[in-house]
Design a protein around this motif. Structure first.
Motif, short mmCIF file in Angstrom:
data_model
loop_
_atom_site.label_atom_id
_atom_site.label_comp_id
_atom_site.label_asym_id
_atom_site.label_seq_id
_atom_site.Cartn_x
_atom_site.Cartn_y
_atom_site.Cartn_z
N SER A 1 0.83 -1.20 0.00
CA SER A 1 0.00 0.00 0.00
C SER A 1 0.87 1.25 0.00
O SER A 1 2.01 1.24 0.46
CB SER A 1 -0.90 0.01 1.24
N SER A 2 0.33 2.34 -0.53
CA SER A 2 1.16 3.53 -0.69
C SER A 2 1.59 4.08 0.67
O SER A 2 2.69 4.62 0.80
CB SER A 2 0.42 4.59 -1.49
N GLN B 1 4.44 2.03 1.73
CA GLN B 1 5.61 2.37 0.92
C GLN B 1 6.27 3.64 1.40
O GLN B 1 7.49 3.73 1.54
CB GLN B 1 5.20 2.55 -0.55
N SER B 2 5.44 4.66 1.67
CA SER B 2 6.06 5.92 2.08
C SER B 2 6.65 5.79 3.48
O SER B 2 7.65 6.43 3.79
CB SER B 2 5.07 7.09 1.98
#
Lengths: 308, 615
Positions: B214-215, B218-219
């Motif tokens: 999921s973003s 990821q971040s």
């Protein structure tokens, strides 16, 4: 008001604006042509690449350095003296294996005991970003100034000052392109400072034009503008002179690193002084400024009425 | 007419007094010094001060003073010889909890220091040093986190044998199933156990499922990689011994590293950018290397590795210990004067090492050096990232007897290599590869040149303007000159107080301000001249001159300020320095050129009935 009786020089700037326009047009055409055909000589700040400044104890052997670099397969190395013949500047375009290690291997190859004065490496991506950011900065500065001048004066004044600024920036860039002087980050800073300076000059003239429009019964815009130009002339020249004095000091004594920075400012200040006299005011005159446009709002009117 | 109230004059004098006071620290030179700071969380104490000063005294080192500050101990010296010998001395006598670095310390008298007086801090282009901009390879971070989820996913789905196969495809994991039913079960497991994995829309085939990280995860992975890299870089810089380094995040994937006074930039580059670690593996003695090379097939449980000189060796895939297990490493030379690195492993690494060496006496153990590199290269005019991983065998030595957590690595090419390896192993590895995307190094000789040239050009430019103004405006010119001098002092004091970094372009900004600051006075004086021609009353002329010029000055300066603010926000280091001094100069010049010069003119001419002005 008779300017002669007040000991103020009377020069017919407005009457001679045709010659000035021809002069400006020639400068602009030459500049744009040069920028268009041979472009600017961008430094590594914008193109990316490696720059090494070395100090030798004796006169440096440029040919020796060149052949050493060539035999080690460093392609497209530009080797030249920098400031004096004991200092050498090596510039390399971005290589296929462009990395920060390149400079280390060159320095190691050229041998021990050399004074490494400066190393700059700019990766291709960073160079690209700086170019974009630089262009944007110029644009933002112009927009910010446009808004401020339009707010403080009138839209025609804003356009007049922008015309003068664009004129100055293009001609300064033109000189850099014509003479193929390296355009690096400091030159960009200088050009932004020129924008500030040239505007400073223009605003002073505009301020006086507005004041004169409101204060005299004369209605002919040309002569009002001419009078304002004459009244501010000695200030314009004085300030340009003091600024040029310090710039000459920077240019000749400041060292190689800020040589082109000072050069850009020198050109810009001279052009900026000329443009604030001729270009800015000719533009507002051409756009048909008149006394009616200057008529103040209610609040300002009261202030003026209150004047003795 | 033309009088300032006494309080107003007093206030002006007070301001000028303050700015002179805070500009003063810059007049005192600086001492050669050594700065000792604690690494990590350790903060130096009084006891450290005592032990350091007694060490220096015992070795008859001549030092000027020693003082403890909030987080460092500063020893000042009279000459560079004793400074350098003390550095060597202290470096060997102090443990690795301390960073010993050469420094220049401003020698401000105590009373001024107590008032908070500080000298301007000089930028790298004036004092010499290195500026690096590092970019973290975020694609590698994402790919590593995908690897981790790959393992977690397999573990999670293995329990009930839910999946048929999992494969990595670009930036996603693709799972295939034997039945629709198992797929639904797997979905539930993923949702509850691995919430960071989300189903890629449109990737759901009949018996297949595409998953990506999921973003938000990821971040999170990216920002933690960046933070971890900053910590590691800080450790490495500490190992290098640099006074006042700056290691800062810039944007979401870049790190700025500034090392004032560093001269061996090649070493700094090697150390900062290296993503290196070591692994200890057993040599596969059962199988023949040549057969493996010729057939192109490696026996299962083994992998082919090379020495730097090209010789090959089959190593077992099982790793005995990695760089992560290393708690300390130092370089030295062995009996034969060959460089070596002494390693200390943590307890778990020590335990496996003990077990392995016990079981495999007479076998060979290899040390593999692993380095990840990322480079931006230009292909067909486009910049692309090129990643490479090198795995070299440093050496393979026969295990003579059992050992656990303390041993040496030999077979290194040079003592420089040994030193670098020891440092990297000590400071920990970077969690993701970094690339140096910008370097600006100024050697100490150019830095000194820049200071001298900058100073001379300020002085000459300033003197020229003074002469010119006095010649043109006589008494008023002298007043403007005093105002200009005060302006210069005020700029210096503000730069010192806010501790802005002075760079060469910054000096250029000051020079330019000197030229432009008189503009306000020129405007006023020309206006007074004009008024004198029509009014013939000096008092009226003075006040009208000031009043009428005021708005013009404000307009003109605000527009210049706009340009310099844009410069500031755009600014990379050098340009920022120019914008800062220019902006400060514009603001202070309004104060000195308008208010201070008016106060002086008032004192000279206020209330007088003269018919003439010396203008």
């Amino acid at each position: 008001m008779n300017l002669k009786s007040l000991n103020i020089p009377v020069i017919d700037f407005v009457g001679r604006r045709k010659y000035a326009m021809i002069f400006s047009a020639i400068l602009l055409i030459v500049s744009i042509a040069s920028i268009g055909f041979q472009g600017l000589k961008f430094g590594i700040d914008f193109t990316g690449g490696t720059l090494i400044e070395l100090g030798y104890e004796k006169t440096a052997d440029l040919e020796g350095i060149r052949s050493k670099l060539a035999s080690a397969d460093f392609k497209g190395a530009n080797v030249q003296y920098f400031g004096s013949d004991t200092e050498v500047l090596i510039q390399l375009e971005p290589q296929s294996t462009s990395s920060a290690k390149l400079s280390s291997s060159i320095i190691r190859m050229l041998g021990e005991g050399i004074d490494v004065r400066r190393v700059e490496f700019v990766g291709p991506k960073v160079g690209e970003e700086l170019t974009n950011d630089g262009g944007l900065a110029m644009l933002y500065a112009l927009i910010g100034i446009l808004i401020y001048v339009a707010f403080r004066f009138e839209y025609r004044f804003a356009l007049g000052s922008i015309a003068a600024l664009v004129h100055d920036v293009i001609i300064t860039l033109g000189v850099f392109s014509l003479l193929q002087i390296e355009f690096d980050l400091t030159v960009l800073a200088a050009i932004l400072a020129v924008i500030g300076y040239s505007l400073n000059d223009t605003i002073v003239v505009f301020d006086r034009i507005r004041e004169n429009f409101l204060a005299t019964r004369q209605v002919e815009p040309g002569s009002i503008i001419n009078e304002a130009l004459n009244q501010t002339l000695s200030r314009t020249l004085m300030t340009s002179l003091t600024t040029l004095l310090v710039l000459f000091a920077l240019f000749y004594l400041g060292g190689e690193v800020i040589h082109s920075f000072a050069g850009a400012l020198l050109i810009g200040v001279v052009i900026g002084t000329y443009s604030s006299i001729y270009v800015a005011s000719s533009t507002i005159l051409a756009m048909g400024i008149s006394k009616e446009d200057m008529l103040p709002s209610e609040k300002e009117k009261k202030e003026i009425d209150a004047r003795p | 007419m033309n009088h300032y109230a006494a309080w107003k004059n007093a206030l002006i004098v007070f301001f000028l007094f303050l700015s002179t006071l805070y500009a003063l620290p810059n007049l005192y030179g600086s001492d050669l010094a050594i700065q000792i700071t604690g690494t990590g969380d350790y903060i130096v104490e009084d006891s450290d001060l005592e032990s350091i000063s007694s060490t220096l005294k015992e070795n008859n080192v001549d030092f000027k003073s020693i003082k403890i500050n909030s987080n460092n101990i500063l020893v000042r010296f009279n000459n560079s010889q004793s400074q350098l010998s003390s550095k060597t001395l202290l470096k060997s006598s102090l443990s690795r909890n301390y960073v010993v670095a050469l420094n220049l310390a401003p020698s401000i008298p105590p009373w001024l220091g107590n008032l908070g007086g500080k000298a301007m801090s000089l930028g790298l282009d004036l004092r010499g040093g290195v500026h690096f901009l590092l970019e973290v390879d975020m694609e590698a971070v994402v790919s590593t986190s995908l690897d981790r989820y790959y393992n977690e996913l397999r573990t999670a789905l293995r329990k009930d044998k839910l999946y048929k196969k999992i494969r990595k495809e670009d930036n996603r994991l693709v799972v295939s199933f034997n039945s629709e039913d198992l797929k639904d079960k797997a979905k539930k497991v993923i949702k509850s156990d691995l919430p960071d994995l989300v189903i890629v829309e449109g990737s759901e085939l009949e018996l297949e499922l595409g998953l990506e990280v999921s973003s938000s995860a990821q971040s999170a992975a990216k920002s933690s990689a960046l933070k971890q890299n900053i910590t590691t870089l800080r450790n490495r810089v500490n190992e290098l011994g640099v006074a006042e380094p700056i290691i800062q995040q810039q944007g979401s994937e870049r790190i700025v590293v500034q090392l004032p006074g560093v001269q061996d930039t090649a070493r700094a580059k090697e150390i900062l950018g290296a993503v290196a670690t070591v692994e200890f593996r057993l040599v596969d003695e059962q199988n023949d290397v040549q057969t493996a090379i010729q057939s192109g097939k490696t026996p299962s449980g083994s992998k082919l590795y090379q020495f730097k000189d090209g010789r090959s060796l089959l190593l077992k895939t099982t790793v005995i210990a990695t760089g992560e297990n290393i708690v300390d490493a130092s370089s030295s030379v062995d009996q034969d004067n060959q460089p070596q690195v002494s390693i200390v492993l943590d307890s778990s690494g020590g335990r496996t090492m003990l077990e392995t060496t016990k079981e495999f006496v007479g076998y060979r153990m290899a040390v593999v050096f692993i380095e990840n590199q990322v480079e931006t290269i230009i292909e067909d005019g486009v910049a692309v990232k090129k990643r490479s991983k090198t795995q070299d065998i440093i050496n393979a030595a026969t295990i003579q007897g059992t050992f656990s957590n303390r041993f040496q690595i030999t077979g290194l090419d040079s003592s420089r290599e040994a030193r670098n390896l020891a440092l990297l192993l000590r400071a920990g590895s970077l969690s993701a590869p970094v690339e140096i995307i910008e370097e600006r190094t100024i050697g100490p000789s150019l830095g000194a040149d820049n200071i001298q040239k900058g100073f001379i050009s300020v002085l000459v430019g300033f003197a020229l303007v003074l002469v010119f103004m006095a010649w043109r405006y006589r008494v008023f010119g002298l007043v403007a000159n005093v105002a200009l001098t005060l302006n210069l002092i005020t700029i210096v004091s503000i730069l010192s107080m806010i501790q802005a970094t002075l760079t060469l372009p910054g000096i250029a900004g000051i020079v330019l301000t000197v030229g432009m600051a008189v503009d306000a006075n020129v405007l006023i004086f020309e206006r007074i001249k004009e008024e004198m021609r029509s009014a013939k009353d000096i008092q009226k002329a003075i006040s009208a001159g000031y009043e009428k010029a005021l708005l013009t000055i404000a307009d003109a300066n605000i527009t210049t300020l706009i340009a310099s603010l844009v410069l500031f926000s755009f600014g990379t280091g050098a340009i920022k320095g120019f914008a800062v001094t220019l902006s400060i100069g514009i603001i202070t010049s309004m104060f000195t050129a308008i208010i201070v010069s008016r106060a002086m003119i008032n004192l000279i001419y206020g209330g007088k009935k003269d018919k003439e002005l010396a203008i």
